[in-house]
Design a protein around this motif. Structure first.
Motif, mmCIF file in Angstrom:
data_model
loop_
_atom_site.group_PDB
_atom_site.id
_atom_site.type_symbol
_atom_site.label_atom_id
_atom_site.label_comp_id
_atom_site.label_asym_id
_atom_site.label_seq_id
_atom_site.Cartn_x
_atom_site.Cartn_y
_atom_site.Cartn_z
ATOM 1 N N PRO A 130 0.761 -1.413 -0.042
ATOM 2 C CA PRO A 130 0.054 -0.031 0.067
ATOM 3 C C PRO A 130 0.898 1.288 0.005
ATOM 4 O O PRO A 130 2.052 1.212 0.568
ATOM 5 C CB PRO A 130 -0.679 -0.158 1.275
ATOM 6 N N ARG A 131 0.188 2.344 -0.622
ATOM 7 C CA ARG A 131 0.752 3.574 -0.613
ATOM 8 C C ARG A 131 -0.110 4.672 -0.322
ATOM 9 O O ARG A 131 -1.398 4.566 -0.900
ATOM 10 C CB ARG A 131 1.814 3.880 -1.805
ATOM 11 N N ILE A 132 0.386 5.713 0.365
ATOM 12 C CA ILE A 132 -0.447 7.008 0.714
ATOM 13 C C ILE A 132 0.303 8.061 0.073
ATOM 14 O O ILE A 132 1.187 8.470 0.536
ATOM 15 C CB ILE A 132 -0.822 7.094 2.276
ATOM 16 N N ILE A 133 -0.388 9.058 -0.670
ATOM 17 C CA ILE A 133 0.276 9.991 -1.386
ATOM 18 C C ILE A 133 -0.639 11.395 -0.837
ATOM 19 O O ILE A 133 -1.538 11.527 -1.207
ATOM 20 C CB ILE A 133 0.559 10.025 -2.907
ATOM 21 N N ASN A 134 -0.030 12.164 -0.143
ATOM 22 C CA ASN A 134 -0.597 13.156 0.482
ATOM 23 C C ASN A 134 0.064 14.593 -0.285
ATOM 24 O O ASN A 134 1.174 14.950 -0.201
ATOM 25 C CB ASN A 134 -0.393 13.499 2.115
ATOM 26 N N LEU A 135 -0.802 15.355 -0.804
ATOM 27 C CA LEU A 135 -0.483 16.574 -1.275
ATOM 28 C C LEU A 135 -0.157 17.675 -0.354
ATOM 29 O O LEU A 135 -1.178 18.434 -0.107
ATOM 30 C CB LEU A 135 -1.637 16.979 -2.555
ATOM 31 N N SER A 136 0.986 17.932 -0.277
ATOM 32 C CA SER A 136 1.482 19.240 0.546
ATOM 33 C C SER A 136 1.399 20.222 -0.508
ATOM 34 O O SER A 136 1.087 20.584 -1.496
ATOM 35 C CB SER A 136 2.854 18.840 1.130
ATOM 36 N N SER A 137 2.437 21.344 -0.259
ATOM 37 C CA SER A 137 2.633 22.502 -1.098
ATOM 38 C C SER A 137 4.130 23.038 -0.811
ATOM 39 O O SER A 137 4.715 22.621 0.481
ATOM 40 C CB SER A 137 1.691 23.299 -0.576
ATOM 41 N N ALA A 138 4.659 24.055 -1.543
ATOM 42 C CA ALA A 138 6.009 24.583 -1.141
ATOM 43 C C ALA A 138 5.555 25.777 -0.198
ATOM 44 O O ALA A 138 6.444 26.159 0.937
ATOM 45 C CB ALA A 138 6.422 25.476 -2.185
ATOM 46 N N ALA A 139 4.165 26.050 0.224
ATOM 47 C CA ALA A 139 3.956 26.887 1.034
ATOM 48 C C ALA A 139 3.481 26.010 2.246
ATOM 49 O O ALA A 139 2.627 25.432 2.438
ATOM 50 C CB ALA A 139 2.495 27.499 0.736
ATOM 51 N N GLN A 140 4.376 26.151 3.223
ATOM 52 C CA GLN A 140 4.294 25.622 4.581
ATOM 53 C C GLN A 140 4.679 26.531 5.639
ATOM 54 O O GLN A 140 5.823 27.337 5.741
ATOM 55 C CB GLN A 140 5.342 24.266 4.740
ATOM 56 N N SER A 141 3.935 26.684 6.760
ATOM 57 C CA SER A 141 4.444 27.645 7.839
ATOM 58 C C SER A 141 3.761 27.088 9.086
ATOM 59 O O SER A 141 2.811 26.359 9.016
ATOM 60 C CB SER A 141 3.741 29.138 7.704
ATOM 61 N N THR A 142 4.419 27.340 10.326
ATOM 62 C CA THR A 142 4.230 26.745 11.596
ATOM 63 C C THR A 142 2.795 27.103 11.990
ATOM 64 O O THR A 142 2.075 28.079 11.884
ATOM 65 C CB THR A 142 5.195 27.574 12.704
ATOM 66 N N VAL A 143 2.209 25.968 12.573
ATOM 67 C CA VAL A 143 0.764 25.652 12.729
ATOM 68 C C VAL A 143 0.408 26.361 14.172
ATOM 69 O O VAL A 143 0.995 25.889 14.784
ATOM 70 C CB VAL A 143 0.592 24.275 12.714
#
Length: 265
Positions: A130-143
């Motif tokens: 099995p594989r899970i592919i999660n779409l992130s982004s270049a835009a990432q900032s502290t939650v």
């Protein structure tokens, strides 16, 4: 033949990815929010590929009860899923909060894949690889935990970047907790030619195919069979270092704890 579920399959790179994988003859499970649009997409892909093994599932990913219903519907039809691509995402929206008063970007981009994946883990574990592919982004900032919980409101840009980092942090936690499942977070490419990018910025840098191609590769290629817990940056075309918070165990634990509280409401 693999059984592949793609969320957000009626537009953009989700639809293109579904088309490419359907051409390869796989069993496709497509998701959309609008039943009519989903039906049209399924018909179009069947016509273009000659692949009749395409099923559709309707769910509003901002509505957690709707996600839970989709999990039940999928689980009643299928005993295993080989690949889950959490592609659906939102940036600009007419609705700023869901019915639980949570920012729509946190709800759809992070909490929805968290809840959907958790519900489908038994089916994924029934797969041989099995594989899970999660779409992130270049835009990432502290939650901000307060923003995640809907206690404070922040800008759409901030919520989007924070939701994508939350998704990446959870991806790494998921990979660690489930080593038998290859989980990869991916920035599919900045400003691809999609409706979301055009609505947000009015321009694009690359074709949507760039994103669809990398999703197909990460989901299917043997090259990535040992890439569990990694972050692929398609702006540079290789695995890369995500935001520093994605490697901070204390912050990840705090995120997962807060997420559990929110989804138990």
């Amino acid at each position: 033949m693999r059984t592949i579920l793609i969320t957000g399959s009626t537009d953009g790179i989700g639809k293109l990815t579904a088309l490419k994988l359907a051409k390869q003859g796989h069993q496709m499970l497509l998701h959309g929010r609008d039943s009519e649009k989903l039906a049209d997409t399924i018909l179009a892909i069947k016509d273009q590929t000659g692949n009749a093994k395409i099923s559709g599932f309707v769910s509003d990913l901002s509505d957690f009860s709707s996600i839970e219903k989709m999990v039940v519907d999928i689980s009643s039809e299928f005993t295993s899923i080989d690949v889950l691509i959490n592609n659906a995402g939102i940036f600009i929206s007419r609705i700023e909060q869901n019915q639980d008063n949570l920012d729509i970007r946190f709800a759809v981009n992070y909490l929805a894949p968290y809840l959907l994946t958790k519900g489908l883990l038994p089916l994924l574990k029934n797969s041989n690889s099995p594989r899970i592919i999660n779409l992130s982004s270049a835009a990432q900032s502290t939650v901000s935990m307060d923003a995640l919980a809907g206690k404070v409101q922040i800008s759409s840009n901030a919520a989007y970047a924070q939701s994508k980092l939350a998704l990446t942090m959870w991806s790494f936690a998921l990979a660690k907790a489930n080593p038998e499942i290859v989980t990869i977070a991916v920035n599919p490419g900045s400003l691809l030619n999609t409706k979301m990018a055009l609505e947000a910025y009015g321009q694009h840098w690359s074709s949507a195919d760039k994103g669809a191609n990398v999703l197909c590769e990460l989901a299917m290629s043997d090259q990535y069979a040992d890439s569990n817990g990694k972050y692929f940056d398609n702006d540079i075309g290789s695995f890369s270092h995500a935001h520093n918070d994605a490697y901070n165990e204390e912050k990840i634990d705090q995120l997962i704890s807060e997420t559990s509280k929110i989804l138990k409401k």
